[in-house]
Design an enzyme around this catalytic site. Structure first.
Site, short mmCIF file in Angstrom:
data_model
loop_
_atom_site.label_atom_id
_atom_site.label_comp_id
_atom_site.label_asym_id
_atom_site.label_seq_id
_atom_site.Cartn_x
_atom_site.Cartn_y
_atom_site.Cartn_z
N GLU A 1 8.55 11.90 4.99
CA GLU A 1 7.14 12.01 5.43
C GLU A 1 6.14 11.17 4.65
O GLU A 1 4.94 11.37 4.79
CB GLU A 1 6.70 13.50 5.46
CG GLU A 1 7.46 14.31 6.49
CD GLU A 1 7.02 15.77 6.62
OE1 GLU A 1 6.24 16.24 5.77
OE2 GLU A 1 7.46 16.44 7.58
N GLU B 1 12.75 17.18 12.74
CA GLU B 1 12.22 18.41 12.11
C GLU B 1 11.34 19.13 13.11
O GLU B 1 10.49 18.50 13.73
CB GLU B 1 11.34 18.08 10.88
CG GLU B 1 12.04 18.00 9.56
CD GLU B 1 11.03 18.04 8.39
OE1 GLU B 1 9.99 18.73 8.50
OE2 GLU B 1 11.30 17.39 7.39
#
Length: 856
Positions: free
Chosen positions: A434, A531
């Protein structure tokens, strides 16, 4: 080996005890009874002092050989956690500051017959704070975790497990200790340091080959010649090479061509074939007269990450081809199995990984805020066919790029790639978790004028350093710089795309707790969902171990303390309230247990809806979006006993979500969704051939165990490795056809049945929220238990339709064949697989049966 009992002392010498190596200070203190279980109640905060102190490990050891006879003696640490000064016989050998590196110190001139070794640790918390203070040029965010995480600051300034400073699902325990093996190595002439093999398929010759890399430390002052023989008996392959090793550290690379007359069985992911490995012996016979024999397993598989234009859609595909076959990736995300790595045994790993494989998973993503897992982890994945998406250990932060830091990272990456690249299970290297998104979405509120420096740092770290090393060390598998990323599109945009969440490229992470999770239109029709998730609470039996009776309420201090995600308990409460009545019990403990049950039902149903959406999107493009080829929900396992996104509780117990996963990841599955009042059913298949099957659609009234109406559609073609529409009917027509039905009074179940015992799990589709369901009756659920060999048979009986029937046997370790199901027949047989010895009597005593009507 220097494993075993060491002397352990704190900074001022007021505490002295024995500590096991490998191990850490917390587990040593706990073993000696000096502290309680660190996971008990509020101990994560109470025991902060342990991580703030500076501890020393020391011991004496006798050298088991005559020191004078060896040209070189090394002290080797496979892992030091984290910042330490190493002394042998009062001479400082060096310092460590990276948990993920192997450290080797030359002790040839220092070692005696009897030696004292000392490892002086510095608090990771103090070190990280000091490193941050010294970085004066510009700040490197985030400084501290959100207060709800009760964590420590500046984790990004230390090469240590990032979540050990706390995470939104885990506690802060910044450990100190020698967390992996430590040993003395003595050798003459040369020593083999790394040995790896990777397989390639050469299309031009239609032949498999193996690249074998050996890295040596050569002590002698002149080159050493010799012969290397590689033998794979099962493949009638034997080759001998003459080699010359130059002084110093260097590598030799051998290319072995597999005998063309042998049939090579490739390694396949779980559900797609066997995980064949071949025994291989590599023998080094050098002129110095001493030989090394290396026994290993050779696996053959190819992997490609395919990013190509898709007809009817802008952007690029993002999917994996294994051995030339596109594979839909089904699985979850892996986090460290414990805050204290020395408690993670091979058995712990096997239990968790077997549970993943048993739920029809074929992949896990080893997430970048934890650790590069131990060798056993990857060995088990090789054996079970679990593909690994391997992050490098950088997560949700920006990182420094000064020379010392980069040098340390380069050594870390080089060590880990060399250590791990022989595993066929690893199919991808990914630079970070991320961090591309953190810059693109400006999580850390960096003024626009200052962005340039951070973007430059990002490319410097992940592209110019990590990627460069990976490409040099391992040409056998793909690399991406981040997750989520736009893949090749991110590369085009200078490695930092404007929107890494773009559904037309790469992978996405997606979380939304405020909208209705039963509504599939809220989910991104992405190329790859790496995710996504919803929280739930672990079972009462799991919570009970680390709490006291005053904690057993959804709103207790303990329940708030354990929830590390801002507003998490309330978000679960809200999501439950959309579709279920909230518990009415006046008994506080029953109320708490009912809430736990409902969080698990909610989580399971939410992730079922979302995963089924990703699976039915694999073969279609709608408004330019689709061709989804992966679903990895967040998260597989837990680090402690607390509310989280996991489907396996700490200790391995299956939440309802994990039972649901076994069905929603089934190789063959009918999936239903509604669009503008029309019911669509898709046939989803991971099988390698087309099948003619019968779709059975059964409509039940909530008030009766007798079906209202049944439809069988024969000759439905379920296409290999795809998702195709197989049924369509407007809900109004369906309700008319089943005369006594309304949306609120009926429910639909459906399954696929084929020849030779081929059948899918039975799936369900709700026509209204269950809080609005009409005709749901209180039911008498009962079970009789019997034993057959080492499995236990539960025969369940019900007097009425029962949604979300849950069987719980408390602390008895094991799992059921099915759980959380919709019971539409009077009788159902369930098998319990025990993980440890138990008895019918114990199971009967521990059994709790719950269905949705029991909590209203």
């Amino acid at each position: 080996s220097l494993r075993g009992s060491w002397r352990l002392g704190n900074g001022n010498g007021s505490l002295v005890l024995r500590g096991e190596v490998p191990g850490c200070v917390h587990t040593a203190l706990h073993r000696r009874g000096l502290i309680q279980d660190p996971y008990y109640r509020f101990n994560d905060v109470m025991y902060r002092w342990i991580s703030l102190d500076n501890w020393t490990y020391s011991r004496t050891f006798k050298t088991p050989f005559d020191v004078r006879k060896w040209q070189k003696v090394n002290l080797v640490f496979e892992g030091v956690d984290t910042v330490a000064q190493i002394l042998v016989n009062n001479i400082t050998l060096g310092r460590t500051d990276n948990m993920f590196k192997r450290y080797s110190f030359d002790v040839t001139s220092v070692i005696k017959e009897v030696n004292v070794i000392e490892v002086h640790f510095l608090s990771a918390i103090s070190y990280a704070a000091e490193q941050s203070r010294c970085h004066k040029a510009y700040r490197i965010p985030p400084a501290c975790p959100p207060p709800v995480q009760k964590g420590e600051c500046h984790a990004n300034f230390i090469r240590k497990e990032q979540c050990s400073f706390s995470w939104d699902w885990g506690p802060s325990f910044p450990t100190q200790g020698i967390w992996k093996d430590v040993r003395i190595e003595a050798y003459n002439h040369y020593r083999l340091i790394y040995f790896s093999l990777t397989s390639f398929f050469v299309t031009s010759t239609q032949q498999w080959s193996l690249e074998i890399e050996s890295i040596f430390d050569v002590v002698s002052s002149k080159p050493i010649s010799g012969l290397v023989t590689v033998n794979i008996p099962k493949l009638q392959t034997q080759q001998t090479f003459s080699v010359k090793l130059q002084p110093g550290e260097g590598s030799i690379v051998l290319l072995v061509n597999i005998n063309k007359s042998s049939t090579v069985e490739a390694w396949w992911p779980n559900g797609h074939g066997k995980q064949t490995g071949y025994n291989m012996t590599t023998t080094f016979v050098m002129e110095t007269g001493y030989k090394i024999e290396k026994f290993s397993k050779a696996y053959f598989r190819t992997v490609e990450l395919v990013q190509e234009p898709i007809p009817g859609s802008s952007g690029l595909s993002f999917y994996f081809r294994i051995n030339g076959r596109p594979i839909f990736i089904k699985g979850s995300n892996w986090i460290p199995a414990d805050s204290f790595q020395d408690r993670v045994t091979c058995d712990t790993l096997r239990l968790l990984l077997k549970s993943a494989a048993d739920a029809n998973m074929n992949a896990l993503r080893v997430w970048g805020g934890g650790v590069y897992e131990q060798d056993d982890f990857y060995d088990i994945c090789d054996e079970m066919g679990i593909m690994i998406w391997q992050d490098f250990m950088f997560a949700c932060a920006l990182y420094p790029t000064d020379q010392n830091y980069l040098e340390s990272v380069r050594e870390e990456v080089s060590h880990q790639v060399r250590r791990l690249k022989s595993h066929p299970s690893i199919i991808l290297w990914s630079g970070n978790n991320e961090n591309e998104a953190a810059i693109a979405s400006n999580w850390f509120s960096i003024p626009y004028a200052d962005r340039e420096v951070y973007m430059k740092d990002y490319v410097m770290l992940y592209v110019k350093n990590i990627r460069e090393i990976v490409l040099t060390e391992d040409k056998s598998r793909p690399f991406i710089a981040s997750s989520p990323t736009n893949g090749l599109e991110s590369v085009e945009e200078g490695w930092l795309s404007r929107n890494p969440y773009d559904t037309h490229f790469g992978d996405t992470h997606f979380y939304d707790y405020s909208n209705d999770c039963w509504n599939w239109t809220m989910y991104p029709k992405t190329r790859f969902a790496s995710e996504y998730g919803f929280q739930s609470w672990p079972s009462f039996s799991t919570i009970k171990k680390v709490s006291s009776p005053e904690d057993w309420s959804y709103t207790s201090n303990f329940s708030l303390h354990r929830q590390h995600h801002e507003n998490g308990n309330h978000q679960m409460f809200q999501q439950i309230g959309r579709h279920f009545k909230l518990p009415q019990s006046t008994d506080p403990i029953k109320h708490f247990k009912d809430m736990i049950y409902l969080t698990q039902v909610m989580q399971a149903q939410c992730i079922k809806t979302e995963t089924e959406f990703y699976r039915f999107s694999q073969s279609e493009i709608v408004k330019g979006e689709g061709h989804t080829m992966g679903a990895l929900y967040w998260q597989l396992n837990d680090i402690w006993q607390a509310p989280s996104w996991s489907s396996l509780e700490y200790g391995g117990k299956w939440k309802l979500l994990h039972y649901f996963a076994q069905k929603f990841f089934a190789p063959l599955l009918p999936v239903a969704y509604e669009d503008k009042g029309v019911l669509y059913i898709y046939g989803v298949s991971d099988l390698h051939a087309d099948y003619k099957m019968t779709l059975r659609v059964v409509v039940h009234a909530w008030s009766s165990l007798e079906p209202v109406c049944t439809l069988a559609k024969d000759g439905v073609t379920i296409k290999a490795q795809s998702a195709v529409p197989i049924y369509k009917e407007s809900i109004n027509d369906l309700l008319r056809r089943c005369r006594n039905c309304t949306r609120k009074s009926c429910v639909i179940t459906f399954c696929l049945v084929g020849e030779g015992g081929l059948r899918s799990p039975t799936n369900h589709h709700f026509l209204s929220s269950l809080k609005d369901a009409v005709g749901l009756e209180k039911t008498q659920l009962s079970a009789s238990v019997s034993q057959r060999d080492n499995i236990y048979i539960f025969v369940l009986r019900t007097t009425a339709i029962a949604p979300f029937v849950s069987l719980d046997v408390g602390n008895i370790k094991g799992r059921f064949s099915d759980n959380g199901f919709l019971m539409t027949k009077k009788k159902k047989v369930i098998v319990f697989y025990a993980w440890e010895p138990t008895s019918v009597k114990e199971l009967e005593k521990s059994l709790t049966l719950t269905s949705l009507v029991d909590v209203f």
